[in-house]
Design an enzyme around this catalytic site. Structure first.
Site, PDB file in Angstrom:
ATOM      1  N   ARG A  11      -1.550  -0.521   4.099  1.00 45.01           N
ATOM      2  CA  ARG A  11      -0.148  -0.122   4.015  1.00 45.01           C
ATOM      3  C   ARG A  11       0.004   1.369   4.270  1.00 45.01           C
ATOM      4  NH1 ARG A  11       1.913  -4.181  -0.844  1.00 45.01           N
ATOM      5  NH2 ARG A  11       1.018  -6.006   0.170  1.00 45.01           N
ATOM      6  N   ARG A  25      -1.213   3.432  -5.709  1.00 44.21           N
ATOM      7  CA  ARG A  25      -0.583   3.224  -4.404  1.00 44.21           C
ATOM      8  C   ARG A  25      -1.531   3.778  -3.346  1.00 44.21           C
ATOM      9  NH1 ARG A  25       4.725   2.168  -3.339  1.00 44.21           N
ATOM     10  NH2 ARG A  25       5.239   2.576  -5.510  1.00 44.21           N
ATOM     11  N   GLU A  75       4.166  -3.163 -11.384  1.00 43.43           N
ATOM     12  CA  GLU A  75       3.921  -4.418 -10.676  1.00 43.43           C
ATOM     13  C   GLU A  75       2.434  -4.622 -10.400  1.00 43.43           C
ATOM     14  OE1 GLU A  75       5.972  -4.767  -6.933  1.00 43.43           O
ATOM     15  OE2 GLU A  75       4.626  -6.358  -6.263  1.00 43.43           O
ATOM     16  N   SER A  96       3.087 -10.592  -7.598  1.00 49.28           N
ATOM     17  CA  SER A  96       4.429 -10.912  -7.150  1.00 49.28           C
ATOM     18  C   SER A  96       4.408 -12.280  -6.483  1.00 49.28           C
ATOM     19  CB  SER A  96       4.861  -9.843  -6.148  1.00 49.28           C
ATOM     20  OG  SER A  96       6.107 -10.156  -5.594  1.00 49.28           O
ATOM     21  N   ARG A 112      -4.747  -2.263  -8.502  1.00 51.92           N
ATOM     22  CA  ARG A 112      -3.850  -2.210  -9.658  1.00 51.92           C
ATOM     23  C   ARG A 112      -4.423  -2.970 -10.848  1.00 51.92           C
ATOM     24  NH1 ARG A 112       2.419  -1.828  -7.504  1.00 51.92           N
ATOM     25  NH2 ARG A 112       2.012  -0.040  -6.154  1.00 51.92           N
TER      26      ARG A 112
END
Length: 429
Positions: free
Chosen positions: A265, A280, A352, A355, A394
């Site tokens: 990403r 991140r 988060e 998901s 995460r």
RNA sequence: GGAGACGUCGCAUAGUCAGGUCGAGUGCGCCUCACUGCUAAUGAGGUAUGGGUUAACAGCCCAUCGGGGGUUCAAAUCCCCCCGUCUCCGCCA
């Protein structure tokens, strides 16, 4: 893309969904007009084309003494028709393109249950466990950056040296933690009937577009220089495209895959956010659940995906909440999305971790994935759903911070011990 | 990376090097019916997808022979590009 029939028959429903998402309602009217224009152009083309074919047949069948003369005359007539056909065909293609372009801009129709509004308008569905009270325990928790350093698990400096900011090395127990998480996730997935998959991390534009990610090329998705390939941000992309252009037998469904792949990403729009640590990052590994099922079963399957996600977080012994993401914060493909957010002690908030999205037939329509209809019924698009089983970085952050002890060691959750081969991670040197 | 072969209706194939009645033949599979004590065998018929029109998944029409473009009155068939598969050589984990 959405079902054109719903657009035609129930435009108000589509308008309401766009409004709920904070997206443009005028797209709906544009698409409706494009649909009309398209159908008109099809009728024109088909009429001319039928005439051309009929004449062509006569040319081929012309026989007898005056065949040459007849042919010459027919050719003259049919030549004119051919020119018209060519024109009508071009017009039709244009109308068709305009229609699909308009249709693709419309997002999936948000579920009734999905809260209206933007990022902050989520609804907390459930809170599981209690965040650990470090004050009561009498010590200040270390953040995962510090713990990672103490344990020799995360090397951010060298990650930056080698690949730049938002890159990292997992070393020693850090790397082992990744393998353990993957093993635990794959074990759970397998037991739940998922087929383990190692998926390509690069995909073609059709696969990206089909899953709704191609629009994010500028700020989210990496493109390979010199090739028409993209680095996937999630194995949802290859897993969705896996059955593209296929018609699946009904007894093939539900079909569940657990895909393991690296995820890339750009995070171009998130400058300044989560600059510390591995919350991140540009690259991480993930085990993703992906399901093909019928439209009728999609909502129930969505709940099942959520349950599997919760089961996994329970195994990691984390405190977390489940939120119903608001319409404006859904991806274009999803009608509803549940996020599981784990408590991150040093941030004092839920973040988060996983998901789960129900994309109904939106992706399947673009990717041309259908299920065979029952006797007398036509084939129809399947529903696709995806949910994170574990996103490594995460998960590591949450586990390290949640289970740390005053001396900087970290207690290993029971379920992970089997795969990690130890009960405690201890600081090196 | 170099050389070559190939890609047709679930599968296997015919048709392409002589462009037209080829949306496309045959075999297998599958479905329905007939025959049969049951099964097998045999016989008859059927068996793609998308779109337009429509109340209709009745009929009619259009598109689709890996994908896209071109030549032509007309393309599975001729030409170009792309994608994919296979074989040989080179290279490499």
């Amino acid at each position: 893309m959405i079902d054109p029939r719903i657009l035609r028959d129930e435009p108000d429903r589509v308008r309401a969904s766009q409004r709920k998402r904070g997206a443009s309602e005028s797209l709906v009217d544009g698409a409706l007009a494009a649909d009309q224009a398209r159908r008109a152009s099809i009728a024109t083309f088909e009429e001319l084309r039928a005439e051309q074919k009929a004449l062509g047949k006569q040319v081929a069948q012309a026989k007898g003494p005056d065949a040459a003369e007849m042919k010459a005359e027919l050719l003259a007539r049919t030549k004119a028709v051919a020119a018209q056909v060519k024109e009508a065909e071009a017009a039709q293609r244009e109308a068709e393109d305009a229609w699909t372009t308009a249709l693709k801009q419309i997002r999936n129709i948000a579920a009734d249950e999905t809260p209206a509004g933007g990022e902050d308008d989520f609804v907390v569905l459930e809170t599981v466990g209690t965040p650990r009270d470090f004050a009561a325990e009498g010590f200040e928790p270390r953040d995962h950056v510090e713990l990672g350093k103490l344990l020799g698990a995360i090397d951010l400096e060298r990650g930056a040296k080698v690949a730049g900011s938002r890159f990292y090395f997992l070393t020693g127990v850090g790397a082992e933690l990744e393998f353990a998480l993957i093993n635990l996730a794959m074990e759970q997935a397998r037991e739940a009937g998922f087929i383990p998959v190692i998926a390509p991390a690069l995909a073609r534009p059709e696969a990206m577009a089909g899953t709704g990610f191609l629009d994010q090329v500028d700020d989210g998705v990496y493109k390979i220089e010199g090739d028409d390939l993209y680095l996937v941000g999630t194995s949802e992309v290859p897993l969705a495209a896996y059955h593209s252009d296929e018609i699946l037998d009904t007894d093939f469904l539900p079909r569940r895959y657990a895909g393991y792949s690296s995820c890339f990403r750009k995070e171009a729009g998130s400058a300044g956010k989560d600059t510390q640590g591995i919350i991140r990052v540009h690259q991480f590994e993930k085990v993703e659940m992906f399901v093909y099922t019928s439209l009728e079963d999609a909502a129930a399957e969505h709940e099942r995906l959520l349950q599997w996600e919760k089961d996994f977080l329970d195994k990691l012994e984390l405190a977390y909440q489940v939120i119903d993401v608001a319409a404006g914060d859904l991806g274009p493909s999803a009608v509803r999305k549940f996020d599981c957010e784990a408590w991150i002690p040093t941030q004092g908030k839920y973040r988060e971790l996983t998901s789960a999205s129900n994309c109904t037939d939106f992706q399947a329509r673009r990717l041309n994935i259908r299920q065979r209809g029952a006797e007398g019924e036509s084939n129809r698009p399947v529903a696709t759903l995806n949910g994170t089983l574990t996103a490594i970085t995460r998960a590591i952050v949450a586990v390290l911070e949640t289970h740390q002890q005053p001396d900087g060691s970290v207690r290993v959750p029971k379920a992970l011990q089997k795969w990690l081969g130890r009960e405690v991670l201890t600081p090196i040197a």
